[in-house]
Each structure stands twice: as C-alpha cells, then as structure tokens.
Design an enzyme around this catalytic site. Structure first.
Site, mmCIF file in Angstrom:
data_model
loop_
_atom_site.group_PDB
_atom_site.id
_atom_site.type_symbol
_atom_site.label_atom_id
_atom_site.label_comp_id
_atom_site.label_asym_id
_atom_site.label_seq_id
_atom_site.Cartn_x
_atom_site.Cartn_y
_atom_site.Cartn_z
ATOM 1 N N ASN A 8 0.870 -1.172 0.000
ATOM 2 C CA ASN A 8 0.000 0.000 0.000
ATOM 3 C C ASN A 8 0.908 1.223 0.000
ATOM 4 O O ASN A 8 1.494 1.563 1.019
ATOM 5 C CB ASN A 8 -0.882 -0.039 1.260
ATOM 6 C CG ASN A 8 -1.670 1.244 1.472
ATOM 7 O OD1 ASN A 8 -1.760 2.081 0.562
ATOM 8 N ND2 ASN A 8 -2.240 1.398 2.651
ATOM 9 N N TRP A 9 1.038 1.835 -1.166
ATOM 10 C CA TRP A 9 1.985 2.953 -1.305
ATOM 11 C C TRP A 9 1.455 4.254 -0.706
ATOM 12 O O TRP A 9 2.189 5.246 -0.635
ATOM 13 C CB TRP A 9 2.367 3.141 -2.795
ATOM 14 C CG TRP A 9 3.135 1.975 -3.373
ATOM 15 C CD1 TRP A 9 3.622 0.895 -2.670
ATOM 16 C CD2 TRP A 9 3.507 1.760 -4.733
ATOM 17 N NE1 TRP A 9 4.265 0.037 -3.523
ATOM 18 C CE2 TRP A 9 4.219 0.534 -4.800
ATOM 19 C CE3 TRP A 9 3.319 2.488 -5.926
ATOM 20 C CZ2 TRP A 9 4.729 0.030 -5.996
ATOM 21 C CZ3 TRP A 9 3.825 1.984 -7.114
ATOM 22 C CH2 TRP A 9 4.527 0.765 -7.150
ATOM 23 N N LYS A 10 0.200 4.247 -0.315
ATOM 24 C CA LYS A 10 -0.434 5.439 0.284
ATOM 25 C C LYS A 10 -0.207 6.661 -0.613
ATOM 26 O O LYS A 10 -0.099 6.513 -1.820
ATOM 27 C CB LYS A 10 0.065 5.660 1.721
ATOM 28 C CG LYS A 10 -0.094 4.399 2.575
ATOM 29 C CD LYS A 10 0.055 4.646 4.053
ATOM 30 C CE LYS A 10 -0.090 3.316 4.795
ATOM 31 N NZ LYS A 10 -0.003 3.478 6.254
ATOM 32 N N HIS A 32 -9.477 0.994 4.905
ATOM 33 C CA HIS A 32 -8.198 1.192 5.594
ATOM 34 C C HIS A 32 -8.426 2.129 6.787
ATOM 35 O O HIS A 32 -9.219 3.064 6.695
ATOM 36 C CB HIS A 32 -7.158 1.786 4.640
ATOM 37 C CG HIS A 32 -5.776 1.789 5.231
ATOM 38 N ND1 HIS A 32 -5.367 2.755 6.119
ATOM 39 C CD2 HIS A 32 -4.747 0.933 5.088
ATOM 40 C CE1 HIS A 32 -4.121 2.480 6.493
ATOM 41 N NE2 HIS A 32 -3.725 1.380 5.885
ATOM 42 N N GLU A 80 -6.827 4.514 7.954
ATOM 43 C CA GLU A 80 -6.617 5.944 7.688
ATOM 44 C C GLU A 80 -7.855 6.558 7.044
ATOM 45 O O GLU A 80 -8.205 7.707 7.312
ATOM 46 C CB GLU A 80 -5.366 6.138 6.813
ATOM 47 C CG GLU A 80 -4.098 5.937 7.635
ATOM 48 C CD GLU A 80 -2.890 5.474 6.849
ATOM 49 O OE1 GLU A 80 -2.867 5.587 5.616
ATOM 50 O OE2 GLU A 80 -1.943 4.970 7.504
ATOM 51 N N SER A 113 3.383 -2.504 10.277
ATOM 52 C CA SER A 113 4.841 -2.532 10.425
ATOM 53 C C SER A 113 5.458 -3.885 10.082
ATOM 54 O O SER A 113 6.406 -4.333 10.730
ATOM 55 C CB SER A 113 5.258 -2.080 11.832
ATOM 56 O OG SER A 113 4.770 -0.770 12.085
ATOM 57 N N GLY A 133 2.734 -1.122 4.341
ATOM 58 C CA GLY A 133 2.816 0.307 4.040
ATOM 59 C C GLY A 133 4.263 0.717 3.832
ATOM 60 O O GLY A 133 4.836 0.576 2.751
ATOM 61 N N GLY A 134 4.895 1.192 4.892
ATOM 62 C CA GLY A 134 6.246 1.752 4.833
ATOM 63 C C GLY A 134 7.242 0.911 4.044
ATOM 64 O O GLY A 134 7.932 1.414 3.152
#
Ligand code: PEP
Length: 257
Positions: A12-14, A98, A100, A215, A236-237
């Site tokens: 998920n590159w956001k 999600h 967010e 994470s 994500g990260g």
C-alpha cells in the site's frame, strides 16, 4: 488449512511518490521479483499512477490495485473514482476500509461495506481492512470491534462474497508505528476472524486469505507468515523500498516452500 491458501503480499503505497519514483519502484519490484507458486504479489499506487504502473507491470505476474473506491456508480460525485474506472485502467484489487480512511475521512462501517459491494460488482477484489485501536485493545474490545466491522460487510454482501475477497487484519496501533503485533497476537485475531466466517460457511472461511498489516518488514515477516491463519501481508512503509518489499515476498516464498 494454510497449505490450501496462497499468500498475498500487498504493498500500500499510500499518498507517496512522483512519476520518477513510482516508475523506479514498479520496475525495481518487477525486475527483482522471482515468481513463486503460492505467493501472489500486489501493489496499490495512488490513483494517478495506477494506469502507468499497470502498464509497467503487465506480464510480470504482479497485480495492481487501488487504495479506495467510491461506493457510487459514475455520476455527479466530484473528486471520486468509481469501480468502473478502476477496472478500466487495470486495477484488479482495491483496499477498502483502511484505518486511515476510516479515521481521516470518516468512513463508516456501512460505507465501507458499500465500497466492498461496488468493487465486487465490477469484478474487482476488495481487500477489506479491519482492526482495533490501542484504546480498544486495552479495553478488551478487539473482538467486538472486528466483529462489528465484519458484520457490516456480511450484512451487505453475504458470506458468498468472501469467495472473491481478501481480509486484512491491521491493528491500528501497529500501522506506521514500528510496533508489530507478535505472531501469536496476530494469529489469535486471524483465527477469530476465520471463525466468524466459518460460523456462516466453513468452506468459504477456509479459502479466504487473511493478511496481516502493521509494520511488517523483512525481519518480522517470516514469523508472522509462519502462523496458520496468516495468509500474507498488507505493507505500508516497507513497500516503498524495492529491497524491503522484495524481502517480504521472499520470506513468504521461503515459508511456502
Ligand atoms: C498499512 O497502512 O496498511 C500498513 C500496514 O502500514 P505500515 O506497514 O507502514 O505499518
């Protein structure tokens, strides 16, 4: 049961990247990726880059998805993107609910369920995110929260819809914080989720991929992916760096061998 299910490693590159960085990321992942049976790979770029990433990844075996979708069909919904459009530009998956989006955009359980239905109506596989906040976990409400989030989708779409859907368990306290659920903490919730689905239909429950998100990185992926009800990761990260993302894909491949 886990032997029957493929892993899905999803990035998920956001809201990150620009044309140059996105191109590097997509081509880096595709050239470094060695396809392994039983390990599927997905990346979810921001809307403006989905079509170009789909083009760059064509033939690589890596799927492309979106990070959210409108619950409405085409029409007067300024700024929104429909499932019809996502399908048209090559998105095969879409993340819905999600945390967010739930927190920053006020998406409700009902709205998330409507997005799930809208995606499936176009043949796009929804990746339904569920998960509790730290406060909810500490109050012992984890199962109640997840039960509520899942029930909204079961009510709207029915258990049969989970034949073509993915679930991501993402404890909110582990997203982007560097804190990971332990494999046992995650497994407990994954087993609970599968149990909720099994109460409706055991076969569907046995087939649905339940990803862990929060994470996940190369160093902790093997432990998490080794648990019987964890069928992949939503990342994500670590999905923003080619080597970090591929390390997770390789960890999945090693567990599946
Ligand atoms: C996510 O937002 O889906 C996620 C899991 O992020 P991170 O890996 O950065 O915690």
């Amino acid at each position: 049961m886990s032997g029957m299910r493929s892993f899905l490693i999803a990035g998920n590159w956001k809201m990150n990247g620009d044309s140059g960085h996105i191109r590097e990321l997509a081509t880096g992942i595709s050239s470094g990726h060695e396809p392994v049976e039983g390990v599927d790979v997905l990346v979810c770029p921001p809307f403006p880059y989905i079509a170009s990433v789909a083009g760059l990844l064509a033939g690589s075996g890596i799927a492309v998805g979106a990070q959210t979708v409108s619950e409405n069909g085409n029409g007067a919904f300024t700024g929104d993107v429909s499932a019809t459009m996502l399908k048209d530009i090559g998105a095969a998956f879409v993340i819905v609910g999600h945390s967010e989006r739930r927190t920053l955009n006020g998406e409700t359980d009902t709205q998330v369920a409507a997005k799930f239905v809208a995606a499936q109506a176009e043949g796009i596989v929804p990746v339904l995110c569920v998960g509790e906040t730290l406060e909810e976990r500490e109050a012992g409400a984890t199962e109640a929260v997840i039960g509520r989030q899942l029930a909204a989708v079961l009510d709207a779409a029915g258990i049969g819809a989970f034949k073509k859907a993915v679930i991501a368990y993402e404890p909110v306290w582990a997203i982007g914080t560097g804190k990971t659920a332990t494999p046992e903490q995650a497994q407990d919730v994954h087993r609970h989720i599968r149990g909720l689905l099994a109460a409706e239909d055991e076969q569907v429950a046995g087939g649905v991929q339940i990803l862990y998100g929060g994470s996940m990185k190369g160093e902790n992926a093997a432990g998490l992916l080794g648990m019987s009800d964890i069928d992949g990761g939503l990342i994500g990260g670590a999905s923003l760096k080619v080597d970090d993302f591929l390390a997770i894909v390789r960890a999945g491949a090693a567990v599946r061998k």
